[in-house]
Structures are given as C-alpha cells and as structure tokens.
Design a protein around this motif. Sequence first.
Motif, PDB file in Angstrom:
ATOM      1  N   ALA A   1       0.238  -4.168  10.348  1.00 13.16           N
ATOM      2  CA  ALA A   1       1.444  -3.488  10.598  1.00 13.16           C
ATOM      3  C   ALA A   1       1.791  -2.311   9.677  1.00 13.16           C
ATOM      4  N   LEU A   2       1.731  -2.506   8.507  1.00 13.63           N
ATOM      5  CA  LEU A   2       1.652  -1.423   7.730  1.00 13.63           C
ATOM      6  C   LEU A   2       0.901  -0.006   8.062  1.00 13.63           C
ATOM      7  N   GLU A   3      -0.426  -0.524   8.310  1.00 13.33           N
ATOM      8  CA  GLU A   3      -1.401   0.483   8.574  1.00 13.33           C
ATOM      9  C   GLU A   3      -0.952   1.431  10.084  1.00 13.33           C
ATOM     10  N   LYS A   4      -0.559   0.553  10.885  1.00 15.53           N
ATOM     11  CA  LYS A   4       0.038   1.211  12.421  1.00 15.53           C
ATOM     12  C   LYS A   4       1.225   2.228  11.838  1.00 15.53           C
ATOM     13  N   LYS A   5       2.157   1.640  10.959  1.00 10.39           N
ATOM     14  CA  LYS A   5       3.321   2.428  10.662  1.00 10.39           C
ATOM     15  C   LYS A   5       2.748   3.689   9.720  1.00 10.39           C
ATOM     16  N   PHE A   6       2.030   3.828   8.961  1.00 11.84           N
ATOM     17  CA  PHE A   6       1.370   4.883   8.305  1.00 11.84           C
ATOM     18  C   PHE A   6       0.397   5.837   9.594  1.00 11.84           C
ATOM     19  N   LEU A   7      -0.230   5.484  10.517  1.00 11.42           N
ATOM     20  CA  LEU A   7      -1.033   6.120  11.412  1.00 11.42           C
ATOM     21  C   LEU A   7       0.113   6.503  12.218  1.00 11.42           C
ATOM     22  N   LEU A   8       1.169   6.166  12.660  1.00  6.39           N
ATOM     23  CA  LEU A   8       2.300   6.648  13.449  1.00  6.39           C
ATOM     24  C   LEU A   8       2.852   7.862  12.698  1.00  6.39           C
ATOM     25  N   LYS A   9       3.158   7.575  11.369  1.00  7.51           N
ATOM     26  CA  LYS A   9       3.733   8.663  10.850  1.00  7.51           C
ATOM     27  C   LYS A   9       2.764   9.837  10.772  1.00  7.51           C
ATOM     28  N   GLU A  10       1.584   9.705  10.457  1.00 10.25           N
ATOM     29  CA  GLU A  10       0.594  10.727  10.305  1.00 10.25           C
ATOM     30  C   GLU A  10       0.453  11.537  11.778  1.00 10.25           C
ATOM     31  N   LYS A  11       0.537  10.680  12.847  1.00 16.40           N
ATOM     32  CA  LYS A  11       0.459  11.539  14.177  1.00 16.40           C
ATOM     33  C   LYS A  11       1.847  12.270  14.362  1.00 16.40           C
ATOM     34  N   THR A  12       3.010  11.751  13.985  1.00 15.01           N
ATOM     35  CA  THR A  12       4.270  12.472  14.068  1.00 15.01           C
ATOM     36  C   THR A  12       4.164  13.673  13.205  1.00 15.01           C
ATOM     37  N   ASP A  13       3.880  13.449  12.148  1.00 13.17           N
ATOM     38  CA  ASP A  13       3.575  14.671  10.770  1.00 13.17           C
ATOM     39  C   ASP A  13       2.748  15.749  11.571  1.00 13.17           C
TER      40      ASP A  13
ATOM     41  N   ASP B   1       0.823  -1.146   0.206  1.00 15.57           N
ATOM     42  CA  ASP B   1      -0.278  -0.075  -0.015  1.00 15.57           C
ATOM     43  C   ASP B   1       0.767   1.445   0.041  1.00 15.57           C
ATOM     44  N   LYS B   2       0.604   2.261  -0.690  1.00 19.64           N
ATOM     45  CA  LYS B   2       1.162   3.772  -0.750  1.00 19.64           C
ATOM     46  C   LYS B   2       2.612   3.291  -0.976  1.00 19.64           C
ATOM     47  N   GLY B   3       2.759   2.539  -1.979  1.00 18.89           N
ATOM     48  CA  GLY B   3       4.311   2.606  -2.384  1.00 18.89           C
ATOM     49  C   GLY B   3       5.243   1.791  -1.534  1.00 18.89           C
ATOM     50  N   TYR B   4       4.575   0.964  -0.325  1.00 23.24           N
ATOM     51  CA  TYR B   4       5.544   0.312   0.481  1.00 23.24           C
ATOM     52  C   TYR B   4       4.928  -1.256   0.539  1.00 23.24           C
ATOM     53  N   ILE B   5       5.921  -2.292   0.936  1.00 25.47           N
ATOM     54  CA  ILE B   5       5.573  -3.379   1.100  1.00 25.47           C
ATOM     55  C   ILE B   5       5.918  -3.985   2.501  1.00 25.47           C
ATOM     56  N   SER B   6       4.707  -4.372   3.058  1.00 30.08           N
ATOM     57  CA  SER B   6       4.997  -5.007   4.501  1.00 30.08           C
ATOM     58  C   SER B   6       5.276  -6.377   4.482  1.00 30.08           C
ATOM     59  N   ILE B   7       6.333  -6.897   4.842  1.00 26.37           N
ATOM     60  CA  ILE B   7       6.559  -8.428   4.880  1.00 26.37           C
ATOM     61  C   ILE B   7       6.443  -9.002   6.241  1.00 26.37           C
ATOM     62  N   GLN B   8       5.752 -10.013   6.379  1.00 29.03           N
ATOM     63  CA  GLN B   8       5.575 -10.673   7.985  1.00 29.03           C
ATOM     64  C   GLN B   8       6.059 -11.972   7.772  1.00 29.03           C
ATOM     65  N   LEU B   9       6.873 -12.489   8.625  1.00 32.54           N
ATOM     66  CA  LEU B   9       7.402 -13.901   8.716  1.00 32.54           C
ATOM     67  C   LEU B   9       7.052 -14.520  10.017  1.00 32.54           C
ATOM     68  N   PHE B  10       6.035 -15.350  10.204  1.00 32.35           N
ATOM     69  CA  PHE B  10       5.917 -16.207  11.333  1.00 32.35           C
ATOM     70  C   PHE B  10       6.658 -17.293  11.523  1.00 32.35           C
ATOM     71  N   PHE B  11       7.094 -17.512  13.081  1.00 35.29           N
ATOM     72  CA  PHE B  11       7.944 -18.789  13.121  1.00 35.29           C
ATOM     73  C   PHE B  11       7.204 -19.687  14.083  1.00 35.29           C
ATOM     74  N   MET B  12       7.088 -21.154  13.522  1.00 35.34           N
ATOM     75  CA  MET B  12       6.383 -21.983  14.263  1.00 35.34           C
ATOM     76  C   MET B  12       7.539 -23.060  14.698  1.00 35.34           C
ATOM     77  N   ARG B  13       7.703 -23.232  16.018  1.00 32.17           N
ATOM     78  CA  ARG B  13       8.591 -24.077  16.465  1.00 32.17           C
ATOM     79  C   ARG B  13       8.227 -25.348  17.464  1.00 32.17           C
ATOM     80  N   GLU B  14       8.497 -26.471  17.123  1.00 26.95           N
ATOM     81  CA  GLU B  14       7.937 -27.767  17.686  1.00 26.95           C
ATOM     82  C   GLU B  14       6.345 -27.684  17.784  1.00 26.95           C
ATOM     83  N   GLY B  15       5.754 -27.341  16.526  1.00 30.18           N
ATOM     84  CA  GLY B  15       4.419 -27.138  16.521  1.00 30.18           C
ATOM     85  C   GLY B  15       3.567 -26.265  16.977  1.00 30.18           C
ATOM     86  N   LYS B  16       4.068 -25.000  17.601  1.00 30.15           N
ATOM     87  CA  LYS B  16       3.700 -24.013  18.062  1.00 30.15           C
ATOM     88  C   LYS B  16       4.191 -22.734  17.380  1.00 30.15           C
TER      89      LYS B  16
END
Length: 353
Positions: free
Chosen positions: A149-161, A57-72
């Motif tokens: 996560a991407l939406e929160k980043k943009f919201l934080l930037k808007e608040k900062t601005d 969104d808006k020229g950025y890509i948000s990449i999320q990597l989850f880690f499952m270890r020993e089935g959890k």
Amino acid sequence: SKIDELTEKMMTASENLQFELAKEYRDLIRSIEYVTAKQNVQFGDYKDRDILGYFIDKGYISIQLFFMREGKLLYHDFNLEPVGEDFEEDLIRFLVTYYQTHPEPYELLIPQDVDLELLTEILSCHVLQPQRGDKKSLVEMANKNAKEALEKKFLLKEKTDEKTILPIIELGQKLGIDTPHTIELYDNSNIQGAYAVAGMVVYKDGVPSKKDYRKYKIKTVEGPDDYASMKEVIYRRYYRLLMEQKEMADLIIVDGGLGQIKVAKEVINSLNLSVHICGLSKDDKHSTAMLLDEDGNQVPIDTKSPLFFLLTRMQDEVHRYAISFHRQVRSKSLFSSILDEVEGIGEARKKKL
C-alpha cells in the motif's frame, strides 16, 4: 472479463502503453491472489480478530488493520502518516484512537516488535504475538499489505509529480523565472461583443484549485474588444488583491498572443506589481499551438511533452469555464423581460401579459 479486456488492449497498444497496461495487469493479478488468499484463511472458533501490520519507508509509516469476523477475513483499514522518532508510539496511538470509536475484537494479533505488554495494559481484548501457524501468516500478510500500500502511494505520487510538478518546474525554466507554484489563466467570451464575460481559473502546483476560480461580467467595454476586456478583468482582479493585501499569482497566462500579453503587462506595471505574464495562442483548429513569453517570443516546447499536455489542459479548462459562464449569462438574458422590473408582477402574470 477485466483480464480479457487488458489482453485485447495490449495487442494493439504502443510500447509505452503496453508497459502501463502490464503494470495494471500485474496489480489485477495481485488483487485476485489477495482475494483468493483471504477467502482461504478461516478459523473454526468463529472469534472476532483484528490483525495489525505495518511498514516504514521514506519517512512514512503505513499501518494496515485486517478484520476477521466469525472466523473469516472480511475487510481492512489503511492509514498512512509521517513516522515519528518512535514508530511504536505511532502504532499504539493509532490503535488507541481507532478503538475509541470502534468495538474491540476478541483478539488482536500484532507483529513481534510491537510492545505487547503496553498494549495489554491499554486494551481490554486479548493481544497476541503469534510465533507460528495461520495466525503468524495473518500478521505477515498484514505487513506485506502495508508495504504494498505504501509503495502504491509513492508510485501514485511520482506519477502525479510527472504530470504536474515537474512540468511546472520546466515551465519556469523555459520562461526564465522561478517555479510558478500559483498560476492564473484568463479567457474572454462574447458574441459580437454581446453578453461579454471572462473566466479565470487557478492552478496550484499543476493542479486546479476550483475554489479560487472567478467569473467576470465585462462592465466598461462596448463591442467586441478582447484586449480591452482582458485589461478590465486583470485590473479588477489585481486592484482588489492589492487593496485586500492578498497573495498574488506567480504567473498570469492569457489566452491569446502578443496583444493580450501587452494589455496584461500594462495593468500589472500600472499597479507597480511584479507578476510574470505569458500567453498561450491557438491554431486555426482552436487547439493549443504555442507558448509566448512576456515579449511575445515563441518558447519552444515539445508537443509530446508533459508540459505541453498540461498547458493544453489548462487552456481547455479556462476556455470551458468562460464559455460555460457566457452561456449561463446569455440564457438568463434570453428569458428576461421588462416586466421583471415591475414590482408586484409575478411569473404567472408575466407569462399572461
């Protein structure tokens, strides 16, 4: 306990604050739902799995990597960067870079629109694009998390601005100048002229740039003369910048009224520079009272506006910085001795003498 705390705050908060607390309440609930959900996702084979999700969104890509270890499902990693012409290249580059420094899992789950064949060639682990069931739910969860996560980043930037960039733009408009991206503030500190020092703080786009702060011991002024002290410090600062051909500020803010503004203008004009100047004066309670332009005219500002709050923070910061240096200099002087100048006398001998 956090929910109880937020609920108590909302009962007595103003309407604006209630809105902010409501958003915090919502984020907390989402976090609880997320933690609950990830604890319920388990597999009986106890294999190590990584799950890839993304959102653009808006020229950025948000990449999320989850880690499952020993089935959890245990933890996750988040990456945000500008998206290129081919988002698949960004995803694959991220995975290749990541697994160069981290062990590959038994299995990697990826979304449907990622190049399965290419990843299978590059990585040694099993790469799957699940069509149904819990594994597909995990990929969907990773995608959803990347989006949030991407939406929160943009919201934080808007608040900062809202707190920094927009007030700085407004400041330029009120002073009739271009937006002052780099601002220097000056303040003097002394006790009846003794231990006279000055501090300079720098703000870039409304944010403190502490590596650019400077401290000055007043060298040429005798007695309590704030005007002469201000003149000395600004001259030393801008003469040096001129000689070293370094970038100068867009705006100088002096702590004081018309007198301080005048001496600052004298210095800038004598060096044939074009740096804008204004002043921040305080009231009887030593609080920020008004903004003055280069001619000493009061510039009207809403005292409840983000601009006024930013200027107050700036003035408090330069005052704190100057006072802190003054106390440091004064403290050193109180513990100094004429014996310090005698070669061969150490700390123990000095105390005995």
